[in-house]
Enzyme design. Sequence first.
Site, PDB file in Angstrom:
ATOM      1  N   SER A  40     -13.623   0.838   8.728  1.00  0.00           N
ATOM      2  CA  SER A  40     -12.480   0.890   7.819  1.00  0.00           C
ATOM      3  C   SER A  40     -12.990   1.115   6.404  1.00  0.00           C
ATOM      4  CB  SER A  40     -11.665  -0.411   7.887  1.00  0.00           C
ATOM      5  OG  SER A  40     -10.544  -0.340   7.037  1.00  0.00           O
ATOM      6  N   CYS A  44      -9.779   8.100   0.820  1.00  0.00           N
ATOM      7  CA  CYS A  44      -9.164   8.740  -0.349  1.00  0.00           C
ATOM      8  C   CYS A  44      -9.964   8.467  -1.624  1.00  0.00           C
ATOM      9  CB  CYS A  44      -7.726   8.252  -0.540  1.00  0.00           C
ATOM     10  SG  CYS A  44      -6.629   8.724   0.818  1.00  0.00           S
ATOM     11  N   TYR A 280      -1.318   4.779  23.826  1.00  0.00           N
ATOM     12  CA  TYR A 280      -0.611   5.059  22.580  1.00  0.00           C
ATOM     13  C   TYR A 280      -1.531   5.872  21.668  1.00  0.00           C
ATOM     14  CZ  TYR A 280       2.681   1.400  24.025  1.00  0.00           C
ATOM     15  OH  TYR A 280       3.617   0.665  24.703  1.00  0.00           O
TER      16      TYR A 280
END
Length: 826
Positions: A40, A44, A280
């Site tokens: 993580s 950006c 998923y």
Amino acid sequence: MSKKILIIGGVAGGATAAARLRRLDEEAQIIMFERDEYISFANCGLPYHIGETIKEREQLILETPENMRKKFNIDVRIKSEVVSIDPKNKKVRVKSNAMGDYDESYDYIILSPGAKPIQPPLKGIDGPGIFKLRNVADMDRIKAVVDRGETKTAVVIGGGFIGVETAENLKERGLEVTIVEAAPHILAPFDTEMSVIAEKELNDNGISIILGNGVSSFDHEGGKIRITLGNDRVLETDMVILSIGVAPDTGFLKDSGIGLGERGHILVDDHMRTNLEGIYAVGDAVLVKEYIFQTDAAIPLAGPANRQGRIAADNIGGFDKKYKGTQGTSILKVFSLAAASTGNNERTLQKMGLVYNKDYKVSYIHPMNHVSYYPGATQLTIKTIYDTNGKILGAQAMGYEGVDKFIDVMATAIKFGATIEDLKELELAYAPPFLAAKSPANMIGFMAENEVKGLVETFRSEELETFDPQRQLLLDIREDLEVETTGCLLEALCIPLNSLRDRLDELDKNKEILVYCAVGIRGYIAARILMQKGYKVKNLLGGMKMHEMGSYRAKEVDSGSNDQGLSDKKSLVSEAPTRVVEVDACGMCCPGPLMRAKETMDILKPGEVMNIKASDPGFFEDVKAFAQRTGNELLGVKKDKGIIFASVKKGNSNLSVNAGITGDSPVANPKDGKTMVVFSGDLDKAIASFIIANGAAAMGKKVTMFFTFWGLNILRKDEPIAVKKSFIEKGFGMMMTKGSKKLQLSKMNMGGIGAKLIRKVMRDKNVESLEALIEAAKKSGVNLVACTMSMDVMGIKEEELIQGVNFGGVGYYLGEAEDANVNLFI
């Protein structure tokens, strides 16, 4: 029995899903696989560590494997790549640095593989000095090269968000940077007239931009990278950053049976479920629904990925949660400028088959970020798109303060299905330092309501291309000072708004009146006056500001140049002036800053200096023209965070500020310039023109060359340029000479032999070639002006002309001729 959940990929979607799952189910067995080292991180923020705005590298690491284990009891396995999925046996195949190859069973899977940079199969693309920026390791490699201090130039391939951010940060580190973009403009979420604002900001900060030109190949020679573009032009640089775009990283799912879209995106329903039970998918690799029209879209943004991860976890945890679509709300820093958008742009709507003025409408406003009388107010440029029923379809905004506040309001309005009528009723926090009592969102509602209810009709700048003086009248209702300083559009009739009611007899009721002002507000007032007097009127959307921005062309910046103007050290006179007057014109819209400048210069004595600051973006160019036209000396002009700072020294005492404005000859500026109209496109006449121009420039004279009709061919580029043209324009282009190297002699041309002979004789006699004369003229400051009227008639576009050419009409030329004592027609 506890659930066993595998999460494939971390960062925004995967890490959020893992944390949410643990909060919902303490007993579940949760295993996260991450191919790289970091599960993580703030992707950006990567460009800003390269630029050293973010000093500490560790600030970008949001969560570590150790912390995830301690805080959430999650089995995090880094450097472990899932290479295949066996849904029949509910197993995945893993390649791990620590554990080798093995199978892992599952009850549920959440796929969060993300996206990977697009890397086309071009020659030399894998060579040294060519980088991409997608993860921490990429960032480390780029920063290490820049930190060594040996890299002086960089080319960024691609003008998307990451490309622009990387270009900015490399420029902040002192590199000469060029952006190459294959599309007509950078920043795809923005429409053309908005993206050019960002292009100008990049140019103003020294970044070169090449548009409409892709890359063909890379070559490596002598430690340099040679980039061959689509038009065979070659760039040489020390470093290349590939920022062409991203593609879903889903190759490992090819044989799994999981449904994939045409470009490899994972297909999911509104619960983030794939077509296979228990699996998923979230994040950049999924195909989602665009929020407003519910069409399929790939929108790789961190905010949606986080929400999708939470929804997938909730559904596995027993809650019934739906993902309602992605609006694409985003914001970007471009040096001091902020650029933000939400919803659809016009380009997307037109691809869907929607038609302007039939299916949707557009509004532009240019409000201040807070009340104009409170210090520091800066202007925003806002575009809003709404359908004919008033439903908001999208919004774009650019400015220096308040952009994020506005776009968040509009994103919220779209999310809850608001209309333009609803915008009028919004009650937002107001106080002078923060916002105006009528917020930008309110103003959009008022403006759109006026058009929907027929209180005004509007037209767009591009409609001036079909202007017909036989049935239409163009009316400029700005103040005389504005018109004299910046010129008017076409051959507009100029009547200031405050004089309009007294001069109605000058208008023809049989013609449609196209009215305009600086930003649209005065144009609306004029339109209401005239409509109620029985005239047919349309007001220019966004005023002259949007027209000027729409015609801006991104450019390549000369090495070491700074379009911001003179440096701080040059902003004061060498000897102390008798008096310096400080003028604050911030918060004033045009013509306010110009009027304040005029009022101040009127009361100054020769040698005294006015330091003026203004927030109106147009003042950056206006003050240059103002100083020149009024015979005063512009000591310096620069822009900082949206505020323009200028220093102007009062000229000769015999010169009134009004002298230049009314067209009178400035006493302190004797007519000593040289002007010539270059009408001919013959080689011998072109050579003669530039020999005279260079000679005059060498004698210290101001020289203006006005190229019209066939003379424009002298300024054309040699290589073909792909531009959109009408059938007639294409016909003219085929018949005309393309560039100086193909010009013919006026006499004794002999099928081109004469032109070749004269060039040989010039070489033998050590006479500069025409091309060398042109370059020498540009370096000497000769003002090369292309006649815009002739360009329109001949079908020649700005992109087809060489660099260093200015554009103007007959009024511009006559203004130059007034200051000249020699005027030639060649």
